[in-house]
Design a protein around this motif. Structure first.
Motif, mmCIF file in Angstrom:
data_model
loop_
_atom_site.group_PDB
_atom_site.id
_atom_site.type_symbol
_atom_site.label_atom_id
_atom_site.label_comp_id
_atom_site.label_asym_id
_atom_site.label_seq_id
_atom_site.Cartn_x
_atom_site.Cartn_y
_atom_site.Cartn_z
ATOM 1 N N LEU A 159 47.139 32.670 34.811
ATOM 2 C CA LEU A 159 47.617 32.390 36.031
ATOM 3 C C LEU A 159 46.762 31.590 36.901
ATOM 4 C CD1 LEU A 159 49.418 33.770 38.454
ATOM 5 C CD2 LEU A 159 48.276 35.624 38.550
ATOM 6 N N SER A 160 45.466 31.871 36.893
ATOM 7 C CA SER A 160 43.675 31.600 37.772
ATOM 8 C C SER A 160 43.743 30.203 37.325
ATOM 9 C CB SER A 160 42.884 32.466 37.557
ATOM 10 O OG SER A 160 42.190 32.438 36.159
ATOM 11 N N VAL B 99 47.672 41.882 30.677
ATOM 12 C CA VAL B 99 46.837 41.162 32.180
ATOM 13 C C VAL B 99 46.202 41.110 31.573
ATOM 14 C CG1 VAL B 99 45.659 42.564 34.200
ATOM 15 C CG2 VAL B 99 47.922 43.856 32.807
ATOM 16 N N LEU B 100 45.022 40.634 31.153
ATOM 17 C CA LEU B 100 43.915 39.953 30.733
ATOM 18 C C LEU B 100 44.653 38.242 30.716
ATOM 19 C CD1 LEU B 100 41.370 41.876 28.996
ATOM 20 C CD2 LEU B 100 41.531 41.158 30.958
ATOM 21 N N GLY C 291 49.050 39.191 43.492
ATOM 22 C CA GLY C 291 48.763 38.264 42.413
ATOM 23 C C GLY C 291 48.730 37.345 42.402
ATOM 24 N N VAL D 26 45.274 34.779 43.475
ATOM 25 C CA VAL D 26 44.838 33.981 42.322
ATOM 26 C C VAL D 26 44.865 32.821 41.714
ATOM 27 C CG1 VAL D 26 44.175 34.838 39.731
ATOM 28 C CG2 VAL D 26 44.629 36.740 40.652
ATOM 29 N N TRP E 94 48.117 37.287 31.036
ATOM 30 C CA TRP E 94 48.691 36.523 32.584
ATOM 31 C C TRP E 94 46.980 36.099 33.415
ATOM 32 C CZ3 TRP E 94 48.758 39.731 36.985
ATOM 33 C CH2 TRP E 94 50.023 38.872 38.698
ATOM 34 N N LEU E 95 46.310 37.185 33.052
ATOM 35 C CA LEU E 95 45.472 36.482 34.607
ATOM 36 C C LEU E 95 44.485 35.935 33.851
ATOM 37 C CD1 LEU E 95 43.741 39.527 35.741
ATOM 38 C CD2 LEU E 95 45.188 38.742 37.038
ATOM 39 N N CYS F 146 56.077 34.784 36.780
ATOM 40 C CA CYS F 146 56.311 36.224 36.909
ATOM 41 C C CYS F 146 57.495 37.309 36.952
ATOM 42 C CB CYS F 146 55.189 36.366 38.256
ATOM 43 S SG CYS F 146 54.839 37.761 38.504
ATOM 44 N N GLN G 114 53.815 29.429 39.098
ATOM 45 C CA GLN G 114 53.471 30.054 38.329
ATOM 46 C C GLN G 114 54.646 31.640 39.311
ATOM 47 O OE1 GLN G 114 51.955 31.240 35.563
ATOM 48 N NE2 GLN G 114 50.639 29.127 36.517
#
Length: 212
Positions: free
Chosen positions: A152-153, A145-146, A31, A35, A148-149, A48, A44
């Motif tokens: 991350l993005s 998760v949301l 990911g 991402v 982190w994403l 992570c 990142q």
């Protein structure tokens, strides 16, 4: 100390024997490269690496046969507290170690703020993940998760308030911090890490007392 080592061994043996945990770790790493913006990948990866040990070791650990059997074995000795310490300490130490190695792919001389914020962030995430796994299992996973994403993005900086709220990104944020470009000073993330670990530890302790 022996009980902490025993708990760590049980956590590791259980996780390593579950193929789902290995695939989950690979998915998290993938990911980062899929991402994250190209210029953010290594940063990142440092963040992570702090979280992967907790996710690898603690996912579904709370209701596992290994944990239940261990607590049953020691219940007469009233040493459950040592097991609880190991549950957040072991993933935290593993995250600190891995991130301390990976950080040198980003910077040959990491700022002192990284060495202050990374351990605090590793402990915070382990405590938060323990709490969500025990009391908010699927909802907690979804929120983490949301979060982190999202961090991350998006390229840095995200904004003065959002950067502070994205606690999963503190190690990367410290390494990328450049006040001249409008981001927070690295010291801000050290302070934010302290606040986060106090909140995480307070919530963890309060919930344990309410359930006891």
């Amino acid at each position: 100390m022996q009980l902490i080592i025993l708990t760590a061994m049980l956590m590791w043996e259980r996780a390593i024997n579950l193929k789902s945990r290995l695939w989950l770790s690979v998915l998290l790493l993938a990911g980062v490269f899929v991402v994250a913006p190209k210029e953010e990948m290594l940063l990142q990866l440092v963040s992570c690496s702090l979280m992967i040990p907790a996710i690898f070791l603690l996912t579904d650990w709370n209701g596992s046969a290994a944990r239940t059997g261990l607590l049953e074995l020691i219940k007469r000795g009233d040493k459950a507290g040592m097991v609880r310490i190991a549950e957040w300490l072991v993933p935290s130490l593993a995250g600190m170690l891995i991130s301390s190695i990976i950080v040198f792919t980003v910077s040959s001389h990491p700022p002192w703020q990284f060495w202050a914020s990374a351990p605090l962030n590793a402990v915070s995430f382990s405590l938060i993940f323990l709490v969500t796994e025990k009391y908010l299992k699927y909802a907690g996973r979804t929120l983490l998760v949301l979060l982190w994403l999202f961090q991350l993005s998006e390229p840095r900086p995200l904004g003065k308030i959002i950067d502070i709220l994205m606690f999963t990104n503190y190690p990367a944020a410290v390494l990328a911090a450049d006040p001249a470009s409008g981001s927070h000073h690295p010291d801000s993330f050290v302070l934010a890490s302290l606040v986060t670990v106090f909140i995480a530890a307070g919530a963890y302790t309060l919930l344990l007392r309410r359930k006891s």
